[in-house]
Motif scaffolding. Structure first.
Motif, PDB file in Angstrom:
ATOM      1  N   LYS A 112      -2.434   2.291   1.262  1.00 53.28           N
ATOM      2  CA  LYS A 112      -1.937   0.991   1.732  1.00 53.28           C
ATOM      3  C   LYS A 112      -2.578   0.593   3.057  1.00 53.28           C
ATOM      4  O   LYS A 112      -2.695  -0.583   3.363  1.00 53.28           O
ATOM      5  CB  LYS A 112      -0.431   1.049   1.916  1.00 53.28           C
ATOM      6  CG  LYS A 112       0.335   1.643   0.766  1.00 53.28           C
ATOM      7  CD  LYS A 112       0.413   0.718  -0.407  1.00 53.28           C
ATOM      8  CE  LYS A 112       1.193   1.364  -1.537  1.00 53.28           C
ATOM      9  NZ  LYS A 112       1.579   0.453  -2.571  1.00 53.28           N
ATOM     10  N   THR A 140       9.686  -1.483  -0.307  1.00 54.24           N
ATOM     11  CA  THR A 140       8.791  -0.331  -0.386  1.00 54.24           C
ATOM     12  C   THR A 140       9.418   0.847  -1.122  1.00 54.24           C
ATOM     13  O   THR A 140      10.623   1.077  -1.010  1.00 54.24           O
ATOM     14  CB  THR A 140       8.356   0.136   1.026  1.00 54.24           C
ATOM     15  OG1 THR A 140       7.385   1.180   0.894  1.00 54.24           O
ATOM     16  CG2 THR A 140       9.524   0.637   1.867  1.00 54.24           C
ATOM     17  N   SER A 141       8.576   1.521  -1.884  1.00 54.44           N
ATOM     18  CA  SER A 141       9.014   2.805  -2.440  1.00 54.44           C
ATOM     19  C   SER A 141       8.450   3.916  -1.559  1.00 54.44           C
ATOM     20  O   SER A 141       8.400   5.063  -1.955  1.00 54.44           O
ATOM     21  CB  SER A 141       8.562   2.932  -3.902  1.00 54.44           C
ATOM     22  OG  SER A 141       7.179   2.696  -4.016  1.00 54.44           O
ATOM     23  N   ASP A 143       5.356   3.895   0.799  1.00 53.92           N
ATOM     24  CA  ASP A 143       4.073   3.845   1.506  1.00 53.92           C
ATOM     25  C   ASP A 143       3.730   2.467   2.078  1.00 53.92           C
ATOM     26  O   ASP A 143       3.223   2.368   3.202  1.00 53.92           O
ATOM     27  CB  ASP A 143       2.951   4.318   0.583  1.00 53.92           C
ATOM     28  CG  ASP A 143       3.093   5.798   0.262  1.00 53.92           C
ATOM     29  OD1 ASP A 143       3.445   6.565   1.179  1.00 53.92           O
ATOM     30  OD2 ASP A 143       2.867   6.192  -0.894  1.00 53.92           O
ATOM     31  N   THR A 144       4.009   1.409   1.321  1.00 53.86           N
ATOM     32  CA  THR A 144       3.748   0.066   1.855  1.00 53.86           C
ATOM     33  C   THR A 144       4.525  -0.128   3.153  1.00 53.86           C
ATOM     34  O   THR A 144       4.022  -0.704   4.122  1.00 53.86           O
ATOM     35  CB  THR A 144       4.178  -1.007   0.837  1.00 53.86           C
ATOM     36  OG1 THR A 144       3.325  -0.913  -0.303  1.00 53.86           O
ATOM     37  CG2 THR A 144       4.069  -2.408   1.415  1.00 53.86           C
ATOM     38  N   ASN A 220       3.702  -6.989   0.590  1.00 50.62           N
ATOM     39  CA  ASN A 220       3.503  -6.283  -0.690  1.00 50.62           C
ATOM     40  C   ASN A 220       2.269  -6.860  -1.368  1.00 50.62           C
ATOM     41  O   ASN A 220       1.707  -7.869  -0.927  1.00 50.62           O
ATOM     42  CB  ASN A 220       4.741  -6.449  -1.591  1.00 50.62           C
ATOM     43  CG  ASN A 220       5.880  -5.553  -1.141  1.00 50.62           C
ATOM     44  OD1 ASN A 220       6.875  -6.028  -0.584  1.00 50.62           O
ATOM     45  ND2 ASN A 220       5.754  -4.256  -1.366  1.00 50.62           N
ATOM     46  N   SER A 221       1.894  -6.212  -2.473  1.00 51.67           N
ATOM     47  CA  SER A 221       0.661  -6.652  -3.131  1.00 51.67           C
ATOM     48  C   SER A 221       0.840  -7.980  -3.867  1.00 51.67           C
ATOM     49  O   SER A 221      -0.105  -8.462  -4.471  1.00 51.67           O
ATOM     50  CB  SER A 221       0.159  -5.570  -4.083  1.00 51.67           C
ATOM     51  OG  SER A 221       1.180  -5.211  -4.988  1.00 51.67           O
ATOM     52  N   ARG A 226      -3.819  -8.459   0.244  1.00 55.50           N
ATOM     53  CA  ARG A 226      -3.711  -7.022  -0.014  1.00 55.50           C
ATOM     54  C   ARG A 226      -4.719  -6.588  -1.074  1.00 55.50           C
ATOM     55  O   ARG A 226      -5.474  -5.626  -0.907  1.00 55.50           O
ATOM     56  CB  ARG A 226      -2.294  -6.682  -0.514  1.00 55.50           C
ATOM     57  CG  ARG A 226      -1.230  -6.516   0.541  1.00 55.50           C
ATOM     58  CD  ARG A 226      -1.240  -5.116   1.115  1.00 55.50           C
ATOM     59  NE  ARG A 226      -1.324  -4.079   0.110  1.00 55.50           N
ATOM     60  CZ  ARG A 226      -0.293  -3.545  -0.539  1.00 55.50           C
ATOM     61  NH1 ARG A 226       0.929  -3.930  -0.252  1.00 55.50           N
ATOM     62  NH2 ARG A 226      -0.474  -2.598  -1.442  1.00 55.50           N
ATOM     63  N   ASN A 256       3.034  -0.790  -9.040  1.00 55.22           N
ATOM     64  CA  ASN A 256       3.175  -2.251  -8.997  1.00 55.22           C
ATOM     65  C   ASN A 256       1.940  -2.955  -9.561  1.00 55.22           C
ATOM     66  O   ASN A 256       1.818  -4.165  -9.451  1.00 55.22           O
ATOM     67  CB  ASN A 256       3.432  -2.693  -7.540  1.00 55.22           C
ATOM     68  CG  ASN A 256       4.581  -3.668  -7.436  1.00 55.22           C
ATOM     69  OD1 ASN A 256       5.211  -4.004  -8.438  1.00 55.22           O
ATOM     70  ND2 ASN A 256       4.859  -4.150  -6.242  1.00 55.22           N
ATOM     71  N   SER A 307       6.701   6.931  -5.058  1.00 49.47           N
ATOM     72  CA  SER A 307       6.089   5.623  -4.808  1.00 49.47           C
ATOM     73  C   SER A 307       5.746   4.911  -6.100  1.00 49.47           C
ATOM     74  O   SER A 307       5.484   3.709  -6.107  1.00 49.47           O
ATOM     75  CB  SER A 307       4.835   5.795  -3.951  1.00 49.47           C
ATOM     76  OG  SER A 307       5.164   6.421  -2.745  1.00 49.47           O
TER      77      SER A 307
HETATM   78  N1  LIG Z   1       4.385   2.140  -3.942  1.00 43.96           N
HETATM   79  C1  LIG Z   1       4.644   0.981  -3.183  1.00 43.96           C
HETATM   80  C2  LIG Z   1       5.462  -0.025  -3.884  1.00 43.96           C
HETATM   81  C3  LIG Z   1       5.124  -1.394  -3.427  1.00 43.96           C
HETATM   82  O1  LIG Z   1       3.864  -1.710  -3.857  1.00 43.96           O
HETATM   83  P1  LIG Z   1       2.959  -2.827  -3.225  1.00 43.96           P
HETATM   84  O2  LIG Z   1       1.583  -2.280  -3.331  1.00 43.96           O
HETATM   85  O3  LIG Z   1       3.194  -4.031  -4.040  1.00 43.96           O
HETATM   86  O4  LIG Z   1       3.336  -3.067  -1.809  1.00 43.96           O
HETATM   87  C4  LIG Z   1       5.188   1.420  -1.834  1.00 43.96           C
HETATM   88  O5  LIG Z   1       4.793   2.474  -1.397  1.00 43.96           O
HETATM   89  O6  LIG Z   1       5.987   0.763  -1.234  1.00 43.96           O
END
Ligand SMILES: N[C@@H](CCOP(=O)(O)O)C(=O)O
Ligand SMILES: Cc1ncc(COP(=O)(O)O)c(C=O)c1O
Length: 471
Positions: A112, A140-141, A143-144, A220-221, A226, A256, A307
């Motif tokens: 990220k 976030t799960s 990392d984001t 987020n993506s 991103r 995602n 994640s």
């Molecule tokens: N695994 C991600 C989930 C969010 O995904 P994103 O790429 O759309 O921000 C995280 O770590 O939060």
């Protein structure tokens, strides 16, 4: 370059506009009106460029009209100067076919950082000339959240509200977020899953009483910027392995659908990608969609690769839009149907288009553990659980003959193993050490609030703390 919404109704915007908006006002996701294309000769001429110069080549067409190449270069230098490896995203060879693309050399140790370090600088650059305070809301799960917080902590004119599922991220991931005590950082642990948090974030963008009061943006993506920054490392890896004269396959641990969609975009831009492997854990909606046309979301199961514990993959909408002739009204109807029933059957047009480049595989915990042990035994590499899912998928598809062993296969190493020390130790007996840059993580003070996982509670919490829009 201008950008259109996948749902067809929102006004087209330039790069600066989509970066600040995050999500389109009609609930759709922004995509470039057309994909910029490079000829094979232009790609060949990129071989050997330093990462920052390559990033400028790849991203310049997307930012045209909003940033000069010189400005983009300065932002990339500032962003990638914080990476601990000179190559930014180095390749490591595992065997004669398989490679790891190490995407974890940024400040928060996951892929990220590659996009979010840059996005932090872009926000600052675009806010410079505006009398606006930006309210970033994200889900976030694991990392984001930390990457976005690191990128914007302490910046003027920005507040960040980050929702994570309480108890469903690793202790390192949580602390990387909650020990950042800058006054513009607000961490919220919600009762529920990542999907619940992501749904709340999207709902806030579409809630006129809330969205009308603040200048909202996304990290987020769903935010195009991103994905744009993530396209670069597909080119970087493929060029090192002989592109454009030799095709390369990639195996991508997926949640995602952002990272692997960036690979799809690289191929649309002319990079010869033989296959993109969509590797999922038991939260396998994308595997079911791509292998059987069944895009239906169940409940999220907590796993050792937290994640990727995602069932509703935001960026799949961008793919469906592209595969179905970029018809916004059609995509809007499909997505509204999915939002109400949580199920969608892929059409034969979508499936044929997707089959042209994607192969999917679901990797269960046992196979993930085997991939971790094999990488350690054969190549002395310690993998994080997400990377192990990508590599496990590549191994199985190579054994079955679905992936051609004569084509180099790059597995995206999306996180540093120390972020998931317990899971790595369970699978391999090795306990990875935290790198020096986060060595004191467990001595730092934590700050976050726990909230019930209902929309109104979370929205009102943010509304009470966010700075109203000006200008
Ligand atoms: N695994 C991600 C989930 C969010 O995904 P994103 O790429 O759309 O921000 C995280 O770590 O939060
Ligand atoms: C370590 C790690 N690997 C893989 C993924 C999946 O990436 P994407 O959501 O872009 O599919 C994520 C989170 O998104 C992640 O944090």
């Amino acid at each position: 370059m201008d950008y259109i919404s996948t749902r067809g109704k929102a006004a087209a915007l330039d790069f600066e506009g989509v970066t600040l908006a995050g999500l389109a006002s009609d609930g759709g996701l922004y995509v470039p009106r057309s994909w910029p294309k490079f000829t094979q000769a232009e790609i060949a001429a990129m071989a050997g460029l330093p990462y920052v110069d390559l990033a400028v080549r790849i991203m310049a067409p997307y930012v045209a009209g909003s940033l000069t190449e010189e400005e983009l270069h300065g932002l990339c230098q500032a962003a990638y100067g914080r990476f601990s490896h000179k190559a930014v995203t180095p390749l490591a060879q595992l065997d004669e076919t398989n490679w790891l693309l190490e995407l974890f050399h940024g400040p928060t140790l996951a892929f990220k950082d590659v996009a979010l370090q840059l996005l932090g600088h872009m926000f600052e650059r675009f806010l410079n000339n505006r009398d606006t305070h930006l309210t970033i809301i994200g889900a976030t799960s694991g990392d984001t959240g930390s990457a976005a917080i690191d990128a914007v902590a302490g910046r003027e004119k920005v507040d960040i509200f980050m929702l994570h599922p309480d108890g469903r991220v690793s202790d390192v991931q949580r602390r990387q977020m909650t020990t950042v005590l800058a006054p513009n950082v607000h961490n919220i642990a919600i009762d529920g899953s990542f999907d619940d948090a992501q749904a709340m974030v999207k709902r806030m963008f579409g809630d006129p009483d809330f969205a009308g009061k603040f200048t909202l943006s996304a990290v987020n993506s769903i935010n195009w910027a991103r994905l744009m920054a993530q396209i670069v490392y597909y080119f970087a890896a493929a060029l090192q392995l002989g592109a454009p004269h030799r095709p390369v396959a990639f195996s991508v641990p997926t949640g995602n659908f952002g990272d692997v969609f960036a690979g799809y975009v690289a191929s649309r831009m002319g990079l010869p990608i033989a296959r993109l492997v969509v590797a999922t854990n038991v939260n396998d909606i994308l595997h079911r969609a791509l292998s059987a046309g069944d895009y239906s979301a169940g409940s999220v199961t907590a796993t050792a690769a937290p994640s990727m514990d995602i069932q509703v993959s935001s960026n799949f909408e961008r793919l469906l839009f592209d595969l179905e002739g970029r018809d916004g009204a059609l995509t809007a109807a499909r997505m509204q149907g999915f939002e109400s029933s949580k199920a969608m059957q892929l059409t034969s047009q979508m499936r044929t288009g997707a089959d042209g480049i994607f192969t999917s595989a679901r990797v269960d915990p046992e196979e993930m553990g085997i991939a971790m042990r094999k990488a350690w035994d054969d190549a002395g590499q310690v993998l994080d659980p997400h990377t192990a899912i990508g590599l496990g998928a590549a191994h199985r598809l190579q054994e079955e003959g679905t992936l051609d062993r004569s084509i180099p296969c790059v597995t995206l190493a999306t996180a540093h193993p120390s972020k998931f020390r317990d899971a790595v130790e369970r699978a391999t007996g090795l306990r990875p050490r935290l790198p020096a840059r986060v060595g004191d993580l467990f001595e730092r003070e934590e700050r976050f609030d726990k909230l019930a996982g209902d929309y109104t509670t979370v929205r009102d919490y943010i509304a009470a703390r966010a700075v109203p829009a000006k200008g």
